[in-house]
Design an enzyme around this catalytic site. Structure first.
Site, mmCIF file in Angstrom:
data_model
loop_
_atom_site.group_PDB
_atom_site.id
_atom_site.type_symbol
_atom_site.label_atom_id
_atom_site.label_comp_id
_atom_site.label_asym_id
_atom_site.label_seq_id
_atom_site.Cartn_x
_atom_site.Cartn_y
_atom_site.Cartn_z
ATOM 1 N N GLY A 69 54.402 35.596 53.529
ATOM 2 C CA GLY A 69 54.320 34.768 52.332
ATOM 3 C C GLY A 69 54.362 35.651 51.096
ATOM 4 N N GLY A 118 53.920 34.894 57.730
ATOM 5 C CA GLY A 118 54.626 33.646 57.442
ATOM 6 C C GLY A 118 56.002 33.556 58.092
ATOM 7 C CD GLU A 141 48.914 37.707 58.689
ATOM 8 O OE1 GLU A 141 48.728 38.350 59.749
ATOM 9 O OE2 GLU A 141 49.940 37.066 58.459
ATOM 10 C CG ASP A 149 48.263 32.366 57.266
ATOM 11 O OD1 ASP A 149 48.972 33.278 57.754
ATOM 12 O OD2 ASP A 149 48.433 31.937 56.096
HETATM 13 C C1 QUE Z 1 50.101 41.668 55.232
HETATM 14 C C2 QUE Z 1 50.827 40.565 54.831
HETATM 15 C C3 QUE Z 1 52.048 40.713 54.155
HETATM 16 C C4 QUE Z 1 52.514 42.014 53.936
HETATM 17 C C5 QUE Z 1 51.778 43.116 54.355
HETATM 18 C C6 QUE Z 1 50.585 42.939 54.983
HETATM 19 C C7 QUE Z 1 52.820 39.604 53.669
HETATM 20 C C8 QUE Z 1 54.019 39.909 52.964
HETATM 21 C C9 QUE Z 1 54.428 41.244 52.783
HETATM 22 C C10 QUE Z 1 55.575 41.674 52.042
HETATM 23 C C11 QUE Z 1 56.243 42.853 52.398
HETATM 24 C C12 QUE Z 1 57.304 43.310 51.677
HETATM 25 C C13 QUE Z 1 57.740 42.619 50.546
HETATM 26 C C14 QUE Z 1 57.065 41.458 50.187
HETATM 27 C C15 QUE Z 1 56.000 40.997 50.922
HETATM 28 O O1 QUE Z 1 53.680 42.237 53.295
HETATM 29 O O2 QUE Z 1 52.442 38.426 53.859
HETATM 30 O O3 QUE Z 1 57.467 40.804 49.086
HETATM 31 O O4 QUE Z 1 58.787 43.073 49.802
HETATM 32 O O5 QUE Z 1 54.747 38.897 52.458
HETATM 33 O O6 QUE Z 1 49.854 44.007 55.385
HETATM 34 O O7 QUE Z 1 50.369 39.308 55.065
#
Ligand code: QUE
Length: 340
Positions: A69, A118, A141, A149
């Protein structure tokens, strides 16, 4: 559906399929509220349309299916005190997870790259779920003080042995083959065959998957299967750490070191959530998760701190409250579940 010059979810009709392309490649296709609303619109439009015989879901850019997400935006809403924005994001995301679970036709996910959090939620509740040798599947998470989740509190306790608890607490990264052996994915197809599979899907339907599937290579965690069950089958985080210490192996020591880096509160919340999830149906699991987001995201400092350390400042040095697993108050965890 939202129509913009460069939509973040591209919905098309191709042959007998509805195709969905998650299209934020620079953010590894992490789900924004706009994308979630477009998912909801596609599900509503296609579920009773007899000309749409299946859905094919994929990620743009060649590096990711979906990284999770848009937790950066959720953190900003939480810091601004905008509880309504936090609620809208999770309530609408989990409603999409429900809609995918209830979707009455094959929902084919082509997972060729990063698939976390997600991203698992938009794939795992229906199928088939195809992975390649470039898939990287994880539930990370606890590193950002969230918890498993998107309905994974229903899915993870149903994986073999204690694999689900191991994945949820450590954020272990699975290869595509690992994901098949763990039960998160259903078919292994080499990347080199994926374009041909996609073409077959939109002309023939989901049955084409079986023709392209190959035996998944051995799981990288095969040698640890018994230790995973011995250690992560324990009743508390403290007991899991004690069991890891008792193993006396390099693998077990590494798992303990990983757990010591995660939010202590999040480890306790996640373990309790999975134990409860084992006894509940998907709808009840998602309701518990939604209630938890309200306190975990808005009211506890670890979530904003975790997203800061992993995704904003990227210093890998979060300051958790409390900082030690030994100092987590069981009454505080029970309170986050509404005292029930
Ligand atoms: C836990 C998470 C997420 C995460 C890293 C975690 C997550 C998520 C992202 C993410 C990674 C790279 C991106 C970005 C988001 O990393 O939910 O926009 O460029 O979206 O340790 O829950």
């Amino acid at each position: 559906m939202t129509e913009t010059a460069d939509p973040s979810l591209i919905a098309r009709r191709e042959g007998i399929a509805g195709t969905l392309l998650m299209n934020r490649p620079k953010a590894l296709n992490a789900l924004t509220l706009e994308m979630i609303r477009d998912f909801a619109a596609a599900i509503a439009a296609w579920k009773d349309d007899p000309e749409v015989r299946l859905v094919v879901l994929e990620g743009a850019g060649g590096r990711a299916f979906c990284a999770g997400g848009d937790v950066r935006a959720v953190r900003a809403s939480a810091i601004a005190g905008d509880r309504a924005a936090v609620e809208a994001f999770f309530a609408e995301e989990y409603a999409v997870n429900t809609g995918i679970a209830a979707f009455p036709k094959p929902w084919v996910s082509l997972i060729d790259g990063v698939c976390m959090g997600g991203g698992i939620g938009v794939a795992v509740h229906n199928g088939p779920r195809v992975v390649t040798e470039h898939a990287l599947v994880a539930m990370p998470e606890t590193a950002i003080a969230l918890f498993p989740d998107v309905g994974t509190s229903y899915v993870l306790p149903r994986l073999p042995g204690a694999i689900g608890t191991w994945l949820a607490l450590t954020g272990a990264r699975l290869t595509g083959a690992d994901a098949v052996h763990a039960g998160l994915a259903t078919h292994f197809v080499p990347r080199a065959r994926l374009a041909d599979l996609r073409a077959a899907l939109v002309t023939e339907g989901a049955e084409a998957v079986a023709r392209f599937a190959e035996a998944a290579p051995e799981a990288s965690f095969a040698a640890q299967r018994d230790a995973i069950d011995r250690c992560f089958g324990q009743a508390s985080v403290a007991a899991i750490l004690a069991a890891l210490d008792a193993e006396g192996t390099e693998w077990a020591a590494a798992q303990a070191r990983i757990l010591r880096r995660m939010s202590p509160t999040s480890l306790c919340v996640s373990l309790e959530l999975l134990r409860r999830g084992a006894e509940q149906d998907l709808t009840a699991c998602l309701a518990t998760e939604l209630a938890l987001t309200r306190v975990v995201v808005n009211d506890h400092p670890d979530f904003a701190e975790g997203v800061r350390s992993v995704l904003v400042d990227k210093d890998g040095a979060p300051s958790w409250q409390p900082a030690r697993i030994e100092d987590v108050d069981p009454a505080a965890i029970a309170g986050m579940f509404g005292g029930r």
